[in-house]
Write a protein that holds these residues in place. Sequence first.
Motif, PDB file in Angstrom:
ATOM      1  N   LEU A   1       3.027   0.962   9.153  1.00  0.00           N
ATOM      2  CA  LEU A   1       1.311   1.848   8.947  1.00  0.00           C
ATOM      3  C   LEU A   1       1.838   3.457   9.063  1.00  0.00           C
ATOM      4  O   LEU A   1       1.880   3.921   8.628  1.00  0.00           O
ATOM      5  N   ILE A   2       2.843   3.455  10.219  1.00  0.00           N
ATOM      6  CA  ILE A   2       3.386   5.292  10.088  1.00  0.00           C
ATOM      7  C   ILE A   2       4.096   4.985   8.946  1.00  0.00           C
ATOM      8  O   ILE A   2       3.798   6.370   8.567  1.00  0.00           O
ATOM      9  N   ASP A   3       4.795   4.546   7.916  1.00  0.00           N
ATOM     10  CA  ASP A   3       5.728   4.653   6.719  1.00  0.00           C
ATOM     11  C   ASP A   3       4.222   4.957   5.852  1.00  0.00           C
ATOM     12  O   ASP A   3       4.541   5.621   4.752  1.00  0.00           O
ATOM     13  N   MET A   4       3.354   3.715   6.069  1.00  0.00           N
ATOM     14  CA  MET A   4       2.963   4.124   4.793  1.00  0.00           C
ATOM     15  C   MET A   4       1.767   4.826   5.306  1.00  0.00           C
ATOM     16  O   MET A   4       1.437   6.233   3.588  1.00  0.00           O
ATOM     17  N   TYR A   5       1.111   5.683   5.869  1.00  0.00           N
ATOM     18  CA  TYR A   5       0.687   6.866   5.928  1.00  0.00           C
ATOM     19  C   TYR A   5       1.784   8.085   5.475  1.00  0.00           C
ATOM     20  O   TYR A   5       1.058   9.126   4.801  1.00  0.00           O
ATOM     21  N   ALA A   6       2.559   8.258   6.014  1.00  0.00           N
ATOM     22  CA  ALA A   6       3.902   9.246   5.925  1.00  0.00           C
ATOM     23  C   ALA A   6       3.528   9.364   4.280  1.00  0.00           C
ATOM     24  O   ALA A   6       3.962  10.191   3.474  1.00  0.00           O
ATOM     25  N   ARG A   7       4.285   7.978   3.701  1.00  0.00           N
ATOM     26  CA  ARG A   7       4.284   8.370   2.264  1.00  0.00           C
ATOM     27  C   ARG A   7       2.843   8.164   1.156  1.00  0.00           C
ATOM     28  O   ARG A   7       3.316   8.877  -0.068  1.00  0.00           O
ATOM     29  N   CYS A   8       1.628   8.113   1.447  1.00  0.00           N
ATOM     30  CA  CYS A   8       0.356   8.383   1.555  1.00  0.00           C
ATOM     31  C   CYS A   8       0.074   9.993   1.193  1.00  0.00           C
ATOM     32  O   CYS A   8      -0.658  10.322   0.669  1.00  0.00           O
TER      33      CYS A   8
ATOM     34  N   ILE B   1      10.097  10.880  12.171  1.00  0.00           N
ATOM     35  CA  ILE B   1      10.997  11.486  11.721  1.00  0.00           C
ATOM     36  C   ILE B   1      11.181  11.597  10.438  1.00  0.00           C
ATOM     37  O   ILE B   1      10.861  12.408   9.431  1.00  0.00           O
ATOM     38  N   VAL B   2      11.044  10.402   9.452  1.00  0.00           N
ATOM     39  CA  VAL B   2      12.004  11.142   8.094  1.00  0.00           C
ATOM     40  C   VAL B   2       9.703  11.038   7.051  1.00  0.00           C
ATOM     41  O   VAL B   2      10.222  11.624   6.285  1.00  0.00           O
ATOM     42  N   GLY B   3       8.418  10.573   7.962  1.00  0.00           N
ATOM     43  CA  GLY B   3       7.154  10.616   7.101  1.00  0.00           C
ATOM     44  C   GLY B   3       7.480  12.319   7.364  1.00  0.00           C
ATOM     45  O   GLY B   3       6.958  12.751   6.419  1.00  0.00           O
ATOM     46  N   PHE B   4       7.986  13.073   8.595  1.00  0.00           N
ATOM     47  CA  PHE B   4       7.511  15.059   8.393  1.00  0.00           C
ATOM     48  C   PHE B   4       8.200  15.072   7.588  1.00  0.00           C
ATOM     49  O   PHE B   4       7.952  16.501   6.850  1.00  0.00           O
ATOM     50  N   ALA B   5       9.601  14.914   7.451  1.00  0.00           N
ATOM     51  CA  ALA B   5      10.992  14.662   6.499  1.00  0.00           C
ATOM     52  C   ALA B   5       9.943  14.672   4.801  1.00  0.00           C
ATOM     53  O   ALA B   5      10.408  16.183   4.372  1.00  0.00           O
ATOM     54  N   ILE B   6      10.116  13.814   4.581  1.00  0.00           N
ATOM     55  CA  ILE B   6       9.574  14.047   3.282  1.00  0.00           C
ATOM     56  C   ILE B   6       8.037  14.212   2.723  1.00  0.00           C
ATOM     57  O   ILE B   6       7.668  14.634   1.906  1.00  0.00           O
ATOM     58  N   ASN B   7       7.227  15.189   4.278  1.00  0.00           N
ATOM     59  CA  ASN B   7       6.105  15.711   3.998  1.00  0.00           C
ATOM     60  C   ASN B   7       6.028  17.195   4.123  1.00  0.00           C
ATOM     61  O   ASN B   7       5.329  17.803   4.000  1.00  0.00           O
TER      62      ASN B   7
ATOM     63  N   CYS C   1       0.150  -0.943   0.081  1.00  0.00           N
ATOM     64  CA  CYS C   1      -0.080  -0.059  -0.129  1.00  0.00           C
ATOM     65  C   CYS C   1       1.029   1.047  -0.201  1.00  0.00           C
ATOM     66  O   CYS C   1       0.231   2.426  -1.186  1.00  0.00           O
ATOM     67  N   ALA C   2       1.301   1.013   0.887  1.00  0.00           N
ATOM     68  CA  ALA C   2       2.842   2.472   1.121  1.00  0.00           C
ATOM     69  C   ALA C   2       3.085   2.631  -0.048  1.00  0.00           C
ATOM     70  O   ALA C   2       3.901   3.604  -1.077  1.00  0.00           O
TER      71      ALA C   2
END
Length: 448
Positions: free
Chosen positions: A195-202, A227-233, A164-165
């Motif tokens: 799930l954290i990674d998936m939501y961030a990448r979506c 941290i990476v999720g915030f960064a990529i967004n 999904c991610a």
Amino acid sequence: RRLLPGTAAAALSSGGVPGRATLLALLSACSDSESPSVPIALALHSLSLKLGLHRDLLLSTALVGFYSKARLPALARRVFDRMPLRSSVSFNTMIAGLMRNGDVEGAFSVFDRMPQPDTVSWTALIDGCVKNGLLEAALDCFRLMRLDGIEPDYVTIVAVVAACAALGALGQGLWVHRYVVTCEFRQNVRIANSLIDMYARCGRVDFAYQVFEKMAKRTVVSWNSIIVGFAINGRCEDTLEHFELMRREGFEPDGVTFTGVLAACSHVGLVDEGLRYYELMRTEYNIPPRIEHYGCVVDLLGRAKRLEEAMRVVEEMPMRPNEVVLGSLLAACRMYGDVKTAERLMGLLVELEPGGDSNYVLLSNIYAAAGRWDGVGAVRNLMKAHGIKKKPAFSVVEIEGSEHEFMAGDRSHSRCDEIYEMLEMVHLEMEVNGYVPRGSTGAYSDCD
């Protein structure tokens, strides 16, 4: 296990006849060692044939597993096909082994022969599809698994969430999350991290943060994911805030953590802060920079118009720069119209990725923006000489749980007329609000 060759040789040349248990133990040690010892395994296989143990279920399954890990799928398949009896473990080992070696069709063929696929069988199929880039097939398998009444385990869920991610399939990811909430493994840390990674990448880092906040137990991976999720967004402030929180709570940052921090600084132009974190990584935490860290520093300097410094980083890297590092600097050259540095970079890029079309197109656009039409022509001729054609890029959008692919000028979609009518309305609305098409400046070449 480091003494395996000598131990095995002693066992095989001792004069006694090794039994089934000895052969299994030696074969297991061969398989578990860092570099599978093929000659010893072949000797053990040969001995099992001489002793008439080749029909043994456990020994044959162990051989299938060993040959799969040793990247010898043909031998694994031969052993499997000659087994008079096969257990679910035998089938699962063969499916996973074929997927590991990229034989997806063979894995599906073995799966279809299985009398009663279980959770492990379906998981091997789903995880194998994900690792071989067949993301939609992985989700299809998960749907069929559920229709078959087979309950997934946490490994299945992690693989499905990864699919999904990668697809950006937020709707299906939400469905999986809702399913997880009803299961016994809803507090599983690995699932929460996925799930954290998936939501961030979506693009839904707010949902990612909700998962993170509700975790009863966190690991370094949990902190890295948010941290990476915030960064990529593009949420630099939240990235740096959680980096400091991570340290205050006693977790030691690793290379992935600093990748997120450096990327966040790069996206918002915090050059001095980014370079300070880079030095912190090297000096206080003694983390040797990897290529992704150099890439972040190059991008950081490039975005800040410090192209010479960025080029110096590229030239002084201890490893060979990849196309991502060079491509980000080439993009900065286009942004600031630095033709000279772009030409230096292009020599490295052609050597690294001679068939890549995107870098040629980018260089052509840099020449066009600078009015260097001779350069545009040279790039076009170079592409023709190497047989390189611009590959059309495509985008994917998810609507009501289904993915739709499209590319520029695409008219193959069943609702094409509606799509273009809507695009026309959007375009008119943009013009009313003062939008001027970028192409009107004439800064594009015909390679674009």
